[in-house]
Each structure stands twice: as C-alpha cells, then as structure tokens.
Design a protein around this motif. Structure first.
Motif, PDB file in Angstrom:
ATOM      1  N   ARG A 115      -3.385   1.000   4.703  1.00 25.42           N
ATOM      2  CA  ARG A 115      -2.284   0.811   3.591  1.00 25.42           C
ATOM      3  C   ARG A 115      -0.694   0.166   4.137  1.00 25.42           C
ATOM      4  O   ARG A 115      -0.305  -0.376   3.615  1.00 25.42           O
ATOM      5  CB  ARG A 115      -2.038   2.219   3.227  1.00 25.42           C
ATOM      6  CG  ARG A 115      -0.931   2.453   2.302  1.00 25.42           C
ATOM      7  CD  ARG A 115      -1.007   3.803   1.524  1.00 25.42           C
ATOM      8  NE  ARG A 115      -1.020   4.927   2.456  1.00 25.42           N
ATOM      9  CZ  ARG A 115       0.201   5.453   2.996  1.00 25.42           C
ATOM     10  NH1 ARG A 115       1.383   5.088   2.804  1.00 25.42           N
ATOM     11  NH2 ARG A 115      -0.065   6.517   3.660  1.00 25.42           N
ATOM     12  N   HIS A 116      -0.559   0.727   5.429  1.00 25.17           N
ATOM     13  CA  HIS A 116       0.693   0.171   6.051  1.00 25.17           C
ATOM     14  C   HIS A 116       0.809  -1.344   6.337  1.00 25.17           C
ATOM     15  O   HIS A 116       1.507  -2.155   5.870  1.00 25.17           O
ATOM     16  CB  HIS A 116       1.203   1.059   7.455  1.00 25.17           C
ATOM     17  CG  HIS A 116       1.855   2.232   7.178  1.00 25.17           C
ATOM     18  ND1 HIS A 116       1.009   3.538   6.834  1.00 25.17           N
ATOM     19  CD2 HIS A 116       3.137   2.553   7.120  1.00 25.17           C
ATOM     20  CE1 HIS A 116       2.015   4.427   6.710  1.00 25.17           C
ATOM     21  NE2 HIS A 116       3.084   4.008   6.553  1.00 25.17           N
ATOM     22  N   ALA A 117      -0.664  -1.878   6.614  1.00 26.50           N
ATOM     23  CA  ALA A 117      -0.770  -3.042   7.107  1.00 26.50           C
ATOM     24  C   ALA A 117      -0.599  -3.889   5.771  1.00 26.50           C
ATOM     25  O   ALA A 117       0.046  -5.074   5.661  1.00 26.50           O
ATOM     26  CB  ALA A 117      -2.092  -3.379   7.767  1.00 26.50           C
ATOM     27  N   LEU A 118      -1.249  -3.539   4.679  1.00 21.15           N
ATOM     28  CA  LEU A 118      -1.207  -4.430   3.156  1.00 21.15           C
ATOM     29  C   LEU A 118       0.294  -4.293   2.989  1.00 21.15           C
ATOM     30  O   LEU A 118       0.695  -5.161   2.303  1.00 21.15           O
ATOM     31  CB  LEU A 118      -2.019  -3.609   2.344  1.00 21.15           C
ATOM     32  CG  LEU A 118      -2.195  -4.261   0.893  1.00 21.15           C
ATOM     33  CD1 LEU A 118      -2.695  -5.534   1.036  1.00 21.15           C
ATOM     34  CD2 LEU A 118      -3.252  -3.365   0.053  1.00 21.15           C
ATOM     35  N   LEU A 119       1.070  -3.065   2.823  1.00 23.35           N
ATOM     36  CA  LEU A 119       2.313  -3.080   2.368  1.00 23.35           C
ATOM     37  C   LEU A 119       3.163  -3.965   2.896  1.00 23.35           C
ATOM     38  O   LEU A 119       4.135  -4.589   2.593  1.00 23.35           O
ATOM     39  CB  LEU A 119       2.763  -1.553   2.291  1.00 23.35           C
ATOM     40  CG  LEU A 119       2.023  -0.421   1.108  1.00 23.35           C
ATOM     41  CD1 LEU A 119       2.783   0.843   1.248  1.00 23.35           C
ATOM     42  CD2 LEU A 119       1.951  -1.203   0.021  1.00 23.35           C
ATOM     43  N   ALA A 120       3.200  -3.947   4.396  1.00 25.84           N
ATOM     44  CA  ALA A 120       3.972  -4.597   5.187  1.00 25.84           C
ATOM     45  C   ALA A 120       3.652  -6.250   5.060  1.00 25.84           C
ATOM     46  O   ALA A 120       4.596  -7.241   4.578  1.00 25.84           O
ATOM     47  CB  ALA A 120       3.603  -4.510   6.623  1.00 25.84           C
ATOM     48  N   ALA A 146       2.748  -7.404   2.296  1.00 24.58           N
ATOM     49  CA  ALA A 146       3.353  -7.791   0.704  1.00 24.58           C
ATOM     50  C   ALA A 146       4.885  -8.135   0.973  1.00 24.58           C
ATOM     51  O   ALA A 146       5.434  -9.054   0.364  1.00 24.58           O
ATOM     52  CB  ALA A 146       2.951  -6.701  -0.266  1.00 24.58           C
ATOM     53  N   VAL A 147       5.682  -7.176   1.502  1.00 25.21           N
ATOM     54  CA  VAL A 147       6.940  -7.465   1.854  1.00 25.21           C
ATOM     55  C   VAL A 147       7.153  -8.511   2.544  1.00 25.21           C
ATOM     56  O   VAL A 147       8.264  -9.456   2.177  1.00 25.21           O
ATOM     57  CB  VAL A 147       7.750  -6.242   2.785  1.00 25.21           C
ATOM     58  CG1 VAL A 147       8.925  -6.225   3.135  1.00 25.21           C
ATOM     59  CG2 VAL A 147       7.376  -4.707   1.770  1.00 25.21           C
ATOM     60  N   GLN A 148       6.588  -8.944   3.654  1.00 26.62           N
ATOM     61  CA  GLN A 148       6.705 -10.302   4.415  1.00 26.62           C
ATOM     62  C   GLN A 148       6.455 -11.593   3.544  1.00 26.62           C
ATOM     63  O   GLN A 148       6.985 -12.272   3.951  1.00 26.62           O
ATOM     64  CB  GLN A 148       5.777 -10.058   5.831  1.00 26.62           C
ATOM     65  CG  GLN A 148       6.790  -9.034   6.709  1.00 26.62           C
ATOM     66  CD  GLN A 148       5.625  -8.338   7.840  1.00 26.62           C
ATOM     67  OE1 GLN A 148       4.801  -8.756   7.977  1.00 26.62           O
ATOM     68  NE2 GLN A 148       6.188  -7.233   8.249  1.00 26.62           N
ATOM     69  N   ASN A 198       3.349   3.523  -1.858  1.00 25.75           N
ATOM     70  CA  ASN A 198       2.314   3.043  -2.310  1.00 25.75           C
ATOM     71  C   ASN A 198       2.963   1.509  -2.859  1.00 25.75           C
ATOM     72  O   ASN A 198       4.016   1.398  -2.734  1.00 25.75           O
ATOM     73  CB  ASN A 198       1.758   3.939  -3.224  1.00 25.75           C
ATOM     74  CG  ASN A 198       2.916   4.075  -4.511  1.00 25.75           C
ATOM     75  OD1 ASN A 198       3.625   3.398  -4.883  1.00 25.75           O
ATOM     76  ND2 ASN A 198       2.808   5.227  -5.016  1.00 25.75           N
ATOM     77  N   ALA A 199       1.879   0.792  -3.421  1.00 28.26           N
ATOM     78  CA  ALA A 199       2.147  -0.560  -3.857  1.00 28.26           C
ATOM     79  C   ALA A 199       3.429  -0.552  -4.970  1.00 28.26           C
ATOM     80  O   ALA A 199       4.317  -1.656  -4.969  1.00 28.26           O
ATOM     81  CB  ALA A 199       1.041  -1.002  -4.411  1.00 28.26           C
ATOM     82  N   ARG A 208       4.794 -13.174  -5.126  1.00 23.77           N
ATOM     83  CA  ARG A 208       3.952 -13.149  -3.966  1.00 23.77           C
ATOM     84  C   ARG A 208       3.522 -11.905  -3.425  1.00 23.77           C
ATOM     85  O   ARG A 208       2.321 -11.805  -2.699  1.00 23.77           O
ATOM     86  CB  ARG A 208       4.818 -14.111  -2.754  1.00 23.77           C
ATOM     87  CG  ARG A 208       5.148 -15.418  -2.998  1.00 23.77           C
ATOM     88  CD  ARG A 208       3.933 -16.362  -2.938  1.00 23.77           C
ATOM     89  NE  ARG A 208       3.960 -17.503  -3.208  1.00 23.77           N
ATOM     90  CZ  ARG A 208       4.223 -18.615  -2.410  1.00 23.77           C
ATOM     91  NH1 ARG A 208       4.281 -18.303  -1.309  1.00 23.77           N
ATOM     92  NH2 ARG A 208       4.537 -19.681  -2.786  1.00 23.77           N
ATOM     93  N   ALA A 209       4.228 -11.010  -3.611  1.00 27.68           N
ATOM     94  CA  ALA A 209       3.968  -9.711  -3.077  1.00 27.68           C
ATOM     95  C   ALA A 209       2.714  -9.125  -3.934  1.00 27.68           C
ATOM     96  O   ALA A 209       1.898  -8.370  -3.625  1.00 27.68           O
ATOM     97  CB  ALA A 209       5.094  -8.757  -3.031  1.00 27.68           C
ATOM     98  N   VAL A 210       2.903  -9.202  -5.440  1.00 23.61           N
ATOM     99  CA  VAL A 210       1.817  -8.777  -6.078  1.00 23.61           C
ATOM    100  C   VAL A 210       0.778  -9.522  -5.792  1.00 23.61           C
ATOM    101  O   VAL A 210      -0.554  -8.929  -5.775  1.00 23.61           O
ATOM    102  CB  VAL A 210       2.412  -9.089  -7.634  1.00 23.61           C
ATOM    103  CG1 VAL A 210       1.282  -8.985  -8.651  1.00 23.61           C
ATOM    104  CG2 VAL A 210       3.582  -8.385  -8.133  1.00 23.61           C
TER     105      VAL A 210
END
Ligand SMILES: Cc1ncc(COP(=O)(O)O)c(C=O)c1O
Length: 418
Positions: free
Chosen positions: A280-285, A287-289, A362-363, A391-393
C-alpha cells in the motif's frame, strides 16, 4: 486527517501529510481513551509484553531484545550512543543528509567521534565508500556504522543490505545500527535477515501513534558490546531496564496510554498484513511521485531524489525554484484547503517542501492531499503541469487492479491446492 480546534471550526477534517507525526487511526485513539492502571496490575505487564512482541514481529526479528523509552527519536538515538559507545569511541555515519548529520552532531556533543562519508545530494549513499573507510580502519577503532534507512529530509531510502555487505567485505567487526524511525511499517525491513545489530525507531510515523515512545531492538552481539562499554549511564542503560517489572523496564512510570495506542496500532498492521502494508505504501508513494513528476514539467518544481528506486515510500521531497515562498505555499494549503504538508529541513529549508505518505492512509486521502497541493500551487501562481492529480488517479487505478488481480490469483491458487 486531523480535527480542527473549536476556534477555527471548519467542516470536515484537515489532511495531515507531514512525515510524522502522522494520522492516528480511530482504533488507536479509542484504545488510548482509558483510565491508567496501578503499577502492579498484571494487565499492564501483558500490554507491555504485547508491544514488545508486536515490535519484534514488525522489525522481523526473532532474537533481538526490545527496549522502550519515554522519548522521541532523538532520545532513542542517545540511548543507542550511550549504550554502545564509550566517550572518545568512533562511529561511521554514512552521510544521508539532515538526519545523519543531526545524529553525528549528537554523538560529538556527547564526546564521541563521528566519521562521515561524502554527502551526495539527491542520491543514495555509496556503500563502496563505507567499505573503503572500514578497510582503512585497520585498528578497528570504528565501533559501529550508524545508518539512517530513510532520511526524512531528502525522501531517500538507503540500501541497508549494501551497508551490511560493505562491513562484511571489509572484514570489520563494526556493528550495523539502523535508524528505522521513518521507514518502519512503510518500507521493507527485516532486522535478522539484513544482519542489523541494533534498530532504532519511534512511535509517531509508520506506527500511527502519538509521539513520545522511542524503541530500540538489540541483538546479542550488540548487547555484548554494551556490556563492555564503561560509559557512565543510568536512565538509558539497557542493563537497568531488563526485568519483569514494568516500573523497571521504563526506569520509572510507563507511558500507559501511549502503550494502549501502540498495542492497537500493531494489531491493525498485523490485521492488514505487513506485506500488504508495504505494498500500500509503495503504491501511494508511486501516485504522489507520478503527480510531482507531472507538476515538475513547467520547471518550477523537481523531485529531489534522482534515483527512482531510492525514492522513499514514506515521504517525497520536492525542490522549488528560487523565489518560490515555501512557507506561504504551506500556509495557503493548510488554511484554505486543509492540507498540511511539511517544509524543507536543514539545507532544504525554504528550498523544498515534503509530502508525507506514510501510516494510516488510503488512496482517497492521497488524492485529497494532492488536490489541495495543486490548488495551493495555483493560488500562489506557481507554474506546474496541470494534470498531476490525473496522473496519480491513473497510477492508483492501475496499481489497485494489479493488487486485486494478484490477490485473486493467490485465492485461486489456494483453492486449487485445497
Ligand atoms: C529518520 C529520522 N531519524 C530520527 C528522527 C528524530 O525523531 P524525533 O523527531 O522523534 O526526535 C526523525 C524525525 O523526523 C527522522 O525522520
């Protein structure tokens, strides 16, 4: 998200995106909302034992002892130094940036020697330099390598396995001490597998709890080094904290309500599953990046970490072009759009801002945060690529389909087996 105070009541919650303290889950808040117990209550001993065992599982260690302190990360650093290093003794601090430098200064202030490697802004540390310094230390004066796993100022995660390999290649007896304050519960870490002798952490980041508890996991080799260390010490002393009585373990009154919260937080992580928490952390990161990369297309902003694989899953540091007022941007984001993110630290003060994306997130919370940052950038008239949130979406949509597919595949494989 945090609740606003009564004097500034606005509807809804404020999104907290500092890289610590982080958002505290409702389960943790309600676990803390209890009366304390007397020192002799066996229920208190059980809670402390649960926290120690849960931290061992989170740190992925079967053998290390865990010491808990009423302290922040700086306190846990100092406890580590006092136990491992005699006055005048030396530690090697690979230069990760602000936090390795602060740790080095703390060592020096308490009469120890800190040896630094070359600082390479924007890049992870070069483990070959660690090996070189250790090879040159033929008298084995360096007692330990004090390594910051994720430097929260730069948003860079450093390779602990490479540091362990460097120590081994140099055939040097130095201990490997890892600061996992910002990475624990957000990035893969396995103390035993990595050959980390001491791990140092704190409560207010990936552990989703209020600040105030520092913890240190110590393996047998590090405990022996501490036993030989003649540095005078009392409150920090690991030997004084061994025992069954809660009062002894904390060298005084334990921080009971904080422990109630940490016990609940550890249970939440276990319920989700540590691998799932890391994913989850990897995916959220990501998205931010992805959003920041898009924002950066107009030249006013830039991701500080130049190496994709080294970008932290806890926090992203964004450099700003000269002339941009970071504090004004933060104020607009916090006060108008209810998104609180962090400024630059140390050498990045006024030159960067940081989006924390660790802990109980969460997302939707990440998208809310990115939307608030975009709105603040627009208000401040800063040039940025407009479709960062889009892009994050896209990144979250793709990542969540992959995760759904892989858990469906795992379930199918399990059905086939049964
Ligand atoms: C990597 C790292 N180490 C140590 C610290 C110090 O922790 P504290 O602020 O709890 O003293 C921090 C704080 O942000 C950190 O990010």
């Amino acid at each position: 998200m945090t609740h606003n105070g009564p004097s500034s009541r606005i509807p809804g919650d404020r999104f907290l995106h500092s890289p610590g303290p982080t958002h505290i889950p409702a389960e943790v808040l309600s676990a803390m909302h209890r009366q304390p117990m007397d020192h002799g209550d066996p229920r208190l001993d059980d809670i402390i034992a649960n926290c120690e065992a849960g931290l061992r599982r989170l740190l992925r260690t079967a053998q290390a002892e865990v010491f808990l302190y009423i302290a922040n990360g700086h306190g846990a650093w100092e406890a580590t130094t006092e136990n491992l290093l005699a006055p005048g003794a030396a530690a090697l601090l690979p230069s990760t940036g602000h936090f390795s430098e602060q740790w080095a200064r703390q060592l020096e202030a308490t009469g120890r020697r800190a040896i630094r490697t070359t600082y390479r802004p924007g890049y992870p540390i070069d483990a070959s330099e660690v090996e070189e310094v250790l090879r040159a230390d033929t008298r084995h004066e360096i007692a330990a390598v004090f390594a910051v796993h994720t430097d929260t100022a730069s948003g860079i995660t450093h390779d602990l396995a490479a540091m362990r390999a460097a120590i081994d290649a140099a055939k040097h007896p130095a201990l490997l001490v890892a600061d996992v304050v910002a990475s624990l519960g957000a990035a893969p870490f396995a103390m035993d597998e990595l050959g980390v002798n001491v791990a140092v952490g704190a409560s207010q980041k990936g552990l989703m709890s209020p600040p105030g508890l520092g913890f240190i996991a110590v393996d047998a080799r590090a405990a022996q080094v501490a036993n030989r260390n003649t540095a005078p010490r009392h409150y920090w002393d690991w030997n004084r904290r061994r025992g069954t009585q809660s009062y002894q373990k904390f060298c005084g009154t334990p921080p009971q309500n904080l422990l109630f919260g940490i016990e609940a937080a550890l249970a939440l992580i276990e319920r989700e599953g540590l691998e799932a928490v890391w994913a989850r952390h990897a995916l959220l990161a990501r998205a931010v990046q992805a959003a920041v990369e898009r924002w950066s297309s107009e030249g006013a902003l830039q991701l500080h970490c130049r190496v994709r694989e080294a970008r932290s899953t806890s926090v992203t540091t964004i450099e700003v072009r000269e002339g941009i007022d970071v504090e004004a941007l933060r104020t607009v984001a916090r006060e108008r759009f209810q998104v609180a993110f962090a400024g630059g630290l140390g050498p990045f003060q006024g030159r960067a801002f940081r989006i924390g994306h660790l802990g109980d997130l969460n997302a939707a919370m990440i998208l809310g945060c990115l939307g608030g940052v975009e709105a603040a950038l627009a208000v401040q008239g800063i040039a940025f690529g407009r479709d960062g949130v889009a892009r994050a979406v896209a990144c979250l949509a793709e990542g969540s389909s992959l995760r759904a597919r892989s858990s469906r595949d795992q379930r199918t494989a399990a059905d086939v087996r049964s």
